[in-house]
Design a protein around this motif. Structure first.
Motif, PDB file in Angstrom:
ATOM      1  N   PRO A 156       0.807  -1.225   0.000  1.00  0.00           N
ATOM      2  CA  PRO A 156       0.000   0.000   0.000  1.00  0.00           C
ATOM      3  C   PRO A 156       0.836   1.271   0.000  1.00  0.00           C
ATOM      4  CG  PRO A 156      -0.036  -1.024   2.166  1.00  0.00           C
ATOM      5  CD  PRO A 156       0.617  -2.006   1.240  1.00  0.00           C
ATOM      6  N   ASP A 157       2.027   1.224   0.603  1.00  0.00           N
ATOM      7  CA  ASP A 157       2.879   2.411   0.636  1.00  0.00           C
ATOM      8  C   ASP A 157       3.401   2.756  -0.759  1.00  0.00           C
ATOM      9  OD1 ASP A 157       4.205  -0.028   0.723  1.00  0.00           O
ATOM     10  OD2 ASP A 157       5.856   0.687   1.979  1.00  0.00           O
ATOM     11  N   GLN A 158       3.893   1.755  -1.471  1.00  0.00           N
ATOM     12  CA  GLN A 158       4.369   1.979  -2.834  1.00  0.00           C
ATOM     13  C   GLN A 158       3.211   2.319  -3.779  1.00  0.00           C
ATOM     14  OE1 GLN A 158       7.473   2.091  -3.788  1.00  0.00           O
ATOM     15  NE2 GLN A 158       8.522   1.275  -1.983  1.00  0.00           N
ATOM     16  N   TRP A 159       2.056   1.721  -3.534  1.00  0.00           N
ATOM     17  CA  TRP A 159       0.879   1.969  -4.372  1.00  0.00           C
ATOM     18  C   TRP A 159       0.416   3.418  -4.249  1.00  0.00           C
ATOM     19  CZ3 TRP A 159      -1.430   0.173  -8.426  1.00  0.00           C
ATOM     20  CH2 TRP A 159      -2.749   0.509  -8.707  1.00  0.00           C
ATOM     21  N   GLU A 160       0.463   3.951  -3.046  1.00  0.00           N
ATOM     22  CA  GLU A 160       0.039   5.331  -2.844  1.00  0.00           C
ATOM     23  C   GLU A 160       0.914   6.289  -3.658  1.00  0.00           C
ATOM     24  OE1 GLU A 160       0.075   8.304   0.926  1.00  0.00           O
ATOM     25  OE2 GLU A 160      -1.254   6.559   1.106  1.00  0.00           O
ATOM     26  N   ALA A 161       2.214   6.036  -3.681  1.00  0.00           N
ATOM     27  CA  ALA A 161       3.121   6.877  -4.466  1.00  0.00           C
ATOM     28  C   ALA A 161       2.852   6.724  -5.960  1.00  0.00           C
ATOM     29  CB  ALA A 161       4.568   6.509  -4.153  1.00  0.00           C
ATOM     30  N   PHE A 162       2.540   5.515  -6.395  1.00  0.00           N
ATOM     31  CA  PHE A 162       2.254   5.262  -7.809  1.00  0.00           C
ATOM     32  C   PHE A 162       0.984   6.002  -8.246  1.00  0.00           C
ATOM     33  CE2 PHE A 162       0.432   2.438 -11.176  1.00  0.00           C
ATOM     34  CZ  PHE A 162       1.442   2.589 -12.116  1.00  0.00           C
ATOM     35  N   CYS A 163      -0.023   5.988  -7.407  1.00  0.00           N
ATOM     36  CA  CYS A 163      -1.293   6.656  -7.730  1.00  0.00           C
ATOM     37  C   CYS A 163      -1.180   8.175  -7.653  1.00  0.00           C
ATOM     38  CB  CYS A 163      -2.389   6.191  -6.773  1.00  0.00           C
ATOM     39  SG  CYS A 163      -2.873   4.475  -6.984  1.00  0.00           S
ATOM     40  N   ALA A 176      -3.813   3.673 -18.680  1.00  0.00           N
ATOM     41  CA  ALA A 176      -4.124   4.618 -19.755  1.00  0.00           C
ATOM     42  C   ALA A 176      -3.647   6.022 -19.405  1.00  0.00           C
ATOM     43  CB  ALA A 176      -5.628   4.618 -20.034  1.00  0.00           C
ATOM     44  N   ALA A 177      -3.797   6.412 -18.141  1.00  0.00           N
ATOM     45  CA  ALA A 177      -3.382   7.755 -17.726  1.00  0.00           C
ATOM     46  C   ALA A 177      -1.876   7.928 -17.853  1.00  0.00           C
ATOM     47  CB  ALA A 177      -3.833   8.012 -16.290  1.00  0.00           C
ATOM     48  N   TYR A 178      -1.126   6.931 -17.426  1.00  0.00           N
ATOM     49  CA  TYR A 178       0.341   6.988 -17.589  1.00  0.00           C
ATOM     50  C   TYR A 178       0.715   6.967 -19.064  1.00  0.00           C
ATOM     51  CZ  TYR A 178       2.163   6.641 -12.788  1.00  0.00           C
ATOM     52  OH  TYR A 178       2.537   6.911 -11.487  1.00  0.00           O
ATOM     53  N   ASP A 179       0.062   6.117 -19.840  1.00  0.00           N
ATOM     54  CA  ASP A 179       0.395   6.001 -21.264  1.00  0.00           C
ATOM     55  C   ASP A 179       0.218   7.337 -21.987  1.00  0.00           C
ATOM     56  OD1 ASP A 179       1.021   4.542 -23.718  1.00  0.00           O
ATOM     57  OD2 ASP A 179      -1.104   4.742 -24.194  1.00  0.00           O
ATOM     58  N   ARG A 180      -0.874   8.038 -21.695  1.00  0.00           N
ATOM     59  CA  ARG A 180      -1.105   9.338 -22.339  1.00  0.00           C
ATOM     60  C   ARG A 180       0.036  10.303 -22.038  1.00  0.00           C
ATOM     61  NH1 ARG A 180      -6.499   8.204 -20.872  1.00  0.00           N
ATOM     62  NH2 ARG A 180      -6.286   9.310 -18.887  1.00  0.00           N
ATOM     63  N   LEU A 193       7.710  10.898 -14.273  1.00  0.00           N
ATOM     64  CA  LEU A 193       6.661   9.875 -14.304  1.00  0.00           C
ATOM     65  C   LEU A 193       7.231   8.493 -14.570  1.00  0.00           C
ATOM     66  CD1 LEU A 193       3.604  11.437 -16.171  1.00  0.00           C
ATOM     67  CD2 LEU A 193       3.777  10.808 -13.770  1.00  0.00           C
ATOM     68  N   ALA A 194       8.221   8.424 -15.473  1.00  0.00           N
ATOM     69  CA  ALA A 194       8.825   7.137 -15.785  1.00  0.00           C
ATOM     70  C   ALA A 194       9.477   6.521 -14.552  1.00  0.00           C
ATOM     71  CB  ALA A 194       9.848   7.302 -16.906  1.00  0.00           C
ATOM     72  N   ARG A 195      10.123   7.336 -13.758  1.00  0.00           N
ATOM     73  CA  ARG A 195      10.765   6.826 -12.545  1.00  0.00           C
ATOM     74  C   ARG A 195       9.747   6.339 -11.526  1.00  0.00           C
ATOM     75  NH1 ARG A 195      15.702  11.313 -12.182  1.00  0.00           N
ATOM     76  NH2 ARG A 195      17.328   9.879 -12.931  1.00  0.00           N
ATOM     77  N   ILE A 196       8.618   6.994 -11.433  1.00  0.00           N
ATOM     78  CA  ILE A 196       7.564   6.545 -10.516  1.00  0.00           C
ATOM     79  C   ILE A 196       7.017   5.195 -10.970  1.00  0.00           C
ATOM     80  CG2 ILE A 196       5.253   7.054  -9.642  1.00  0.00           C
ATOM     81  CD1 ILE A 196       6.012  10.049  -9.844  1.00  0.00           C
ATOM     82  N   TRP A 197       6.759   5.067 -12.274  1.00  0.00           N
ATOM     83  CA  TRP A 197       6.281   3.792 -12.831  1.00  0.00           C
ATOM     84  C   TRP A 197       7.302   2.685 -12.556  1.00  0.00           C
ATOM     85  CZ3 TRP A 197       1.996   2.419 -16.102  1.00  0.00           C
ATOM     86  CH2 TRP A 197       2.091   1.146 -16.689  1.00  0.00           C
ATOM     87  N   SER A 198       8.566   2.965 -12.863  1.00  0.00           N
ATOM     88  CA  SER A 198       9.625   1.974 -12.706  1.00  0.00           C
ATOM     89  C   SER A 198       9.835   1.598 -11.240  1.00  0.00           C
ATOM     90  CB  SER A 198      10.918   2.523 -13.314  1.00  0.00           C
ATOM     91  OG  SER A 198      11.935   1.565 -13.303  1.00  0.00           O
ATOM     92  N   GLN A 199       9.678   2.555 -10.336  1.00  0.00           N
ATOM     93  CA  GLN A 199       9.846   2.288  -8.905  1.00  0.00           C
ATOM     94  C   GLN A 199       8.780   1.324  -8.398  1.00  0.00           C
ATOM     95  OE1 GLN A 199      11.997   2.771  -6.593  1.00  0.00           O
ATOM     96  NE2 GLN A 199      10.757   2.161  -4.822  1.00  0.00           N
ATOM     97  N   ALA A 223      14.442   3.656 -17.010  1.00  0.00           N
ATOM     98  CA  ALA A 223      13.111   4.048 -16.541  1.00  0.00           C
ATOM     99  C   ALA A 223      12.214   4.468 -17.695  1.00  0.00           C
ATOM    100  CB  ALA A 223      13.224   5.178 -15.517  1.00  0.00           C
ATOM    101  N   ILE A 224      12.732   5.255 -18.614  1.00  0.00           N
ATOM    102  CA  ILE A 224      11.896   5.741 -19.720  1.00  0.00           C
ATOM    103  C   ILE A 224      11.497   4.594 -20.637  1.00  0.00           C
ATOM    104  CG2 ILE A 224      11.927   7.151 -21.822  1.00  0.00           C
ATOM    105  CD1 ILE A 224      13.465   9.259 -20.198  1.00  0.00           C
ATOM    106  N   ALA A 225      12.444   3.705 -20.959  1.00  0.00           N
ATOM    107  CA  ALA A 225      12.104   2.586 -21.843  1.00  0.00           C
ATOM    108  C   ALA A 225      11.066   1.675 -21.199  1.00  0.00           C
ATOM    109  CB  ALA A 225      13.358   1.803 -22.208  1.00  0.00           C
ATOM    110  N   VAL A 226      11.293   1.295 -19.937  1.00  0.00           N
ATOM    111  CA  VAL A 226      10.367   0.390 -19.257  1.00  0.00           C
ATOM    112  C   VAL A 226       8.988   1.023 -19.121  1.00  0.00           C
ATOM    113  CG1 VAL A 226       9.827  -0.653 -17.029  1.00  0.00           C
ATOM    114  CG2 VAL A 226      12.081  -0.987 -18.046  1.00  0.00           C
ATOM    115  N   ALA A 227       8.933   2.242 -18.619  1.00  0.00           N
ATOM    116  CA  ALA A 227       7.634   2.878 -18.372  1.00  0.00           C
ATOM    117  C   ALA A 227       6.884   3.146 -19.671  1.00  0.00           C
ATOM    118  CB  ALA A 227       7.837   4.176 -17.605  1.00  0.00           C
ATOM    119  N   LYS A 228       7.565   3.717 -20.646  1.00  0.00           N
ATOM    120  CA  LYS A 228       6.898   4.091 -21.888  1.00  0.00           C
ATOM    121  C   LYS A 228       6.421   2.866 -22.663  1.00  0.00           C
ATOM    122  CE  LYS A 228       7.639   6.986 -26.000  1.00  0.00           C
ATOM    123  NZ  LYS A 228       8.661   7.781 -26.744  1.00  0.00           N
TER     124      LYS A 228
END
Length: 326
Positions: A156-163, A176-180, A193-199, A223-228
């Motif tokens: 839940p702690d990591q999820w809160e940061a992701f959201c 979809a929100a991240y993809d846009r 944003l990429a770093r948050i996704w990757s984290q 981070a950018i390659a993985v997230a994007k």
């Protein structure tokens, strides 16, 4: 427990032009003329590592590794145009024919297991065996588990940061929100944003926290390659029809395989491995106790190398028998 084989270097490497403006980086390791195999990395959007070479006995395998479109040393970096599951399946087939292999073993983990299944179901006559780890089926249930409700209850702690990076009114579909944003933003805003996704991913993949992995996940290129690329694939449901990989498991009827899945894999539910095993008659399932998602968990490493060793021994035995018969 079995350990990784000693470090080896590729005896051949380069870039293969696969069309559409993409050039994929590849490595060839081991012994030319030995058992052919290809390694499929995870993500989508990650890349190969020297550690991946060490899952195979270099004396008994002729091994190909490659960075998928947009990943690692493939170019253009983090490109999502002309980059889909079926483009990657075509790239694997192009690699096979380029190296002159009639059939080969596929080893893939996480997203790599998805890609291995898609390739094997499209080209079953070109596959000798499958070794799959951390099964991800690319279906809505798998996406919901990791990006809606499931993993969020355990982290839940990591999820809160992701959201928190997405406005509340868009959190009903975080992928979809991240993809846009990842496909339209540039520079520092995109990297944040990429770093948050990757984290989020890096924090949840292992049974115990791994600070080194979390630090490496913040590398800008990674981070950018993985997230994007992940957001792009997942927003498009991996270009698979609902339930496709399970429904088409009958196409694997003539292919033996090994499924290795950590009991406490938070990224990919063990249910995925169980359901695939139930539908694939020639599969062996190992649910590894005390293990999460990554291949470096000791119990998972042990089972993967057990599988590659066994299939290499079977291949050598069959060749010896054929030589005596002829």
């Amino acid at each position: 427990m079995r350990q990784l084989y000693p470090q080896i270097e590729p005896h051949e490497s380069g870039h293969l032009d696969v069309g559409d403006g993409h050039h994929i980086y590849y490595e060839r390791c081991g012994t030319p003329g030995a058992k052919p195999a290809v390694f499929l990395h995870g993500g989508p959007g990650a890349g190969i590592s020297p550690l991946h070479r060490r899952l195979f006995d270099p004396d008994r395998y002729d091994l190909i590794l490659f960075d998928q479109r947009g990943c690692g040393r493939s170019r253009p970096h983090a490109e999502v145009d002309r980059n889909s599951s079926w483009h990657l399946v075509s790239d694997i087939e192009r690699l096979r024919t380029s190296f002159g292999f009639e059939r080969w073993l596929l080893l893939g983990g996480s997203w790599g297991s998805t890609l291995a299944l898609a390739y094997a179901q499209a080209h079953p006559s070109h596959v000798t065996e499958l070794v799959l780890r951390g099964i991800f089926l690319g279906d809505q249930a798998s996406l919901d588990w990791f990006y809606s409700f499931g993993a969020s209850e355990i982290f839940p702690d990591q999820w809160e940061a992701f959201c928190a990076a997405i406005p509340p009114e868009e959190r009903h579909d975080l992928v979809a929100a991240y993809d846009r944003r990842l496909t339209t933003l540039e520079g520092a805003a995109q990297l944040r944003l990429a770093r948050i996704w990757s984290q989020w991913e890096a924090a949840t993949v292992s049974l115990l926290p791994d600070p080194a992995r979390e630090r490496s996940a913040q590398d800008p290129d990674h981070a950018i390659a993985v997230a994007k690329i992940e957001a792009h694939f997942f927003a498009n449901k991996c270009w698979l029809r609902p339930g496709q990989l399970l429904e088409d498991a009958h196409l694997l009827a003539d292919i033996p395989g090994t499924i290795v899945h950590g009991r406490y894999d938070i990224c990919c539910s063990a249910r995925n491995a169980w359901e695939l095993h139930r539908r694939w008659a020639r599969s062996r399932l190992h649910l590894v106790e005390g293990a999460g998602h990554v291949f470096s968990e000791p119990g998972i490493t042990d089972r993967l190398i057990e599988a590659t060793d066994q299939y290499a021994a079977s291949w050598a035995g069959n060749r010896e028998l054929m030589a005596k018969t002829n």
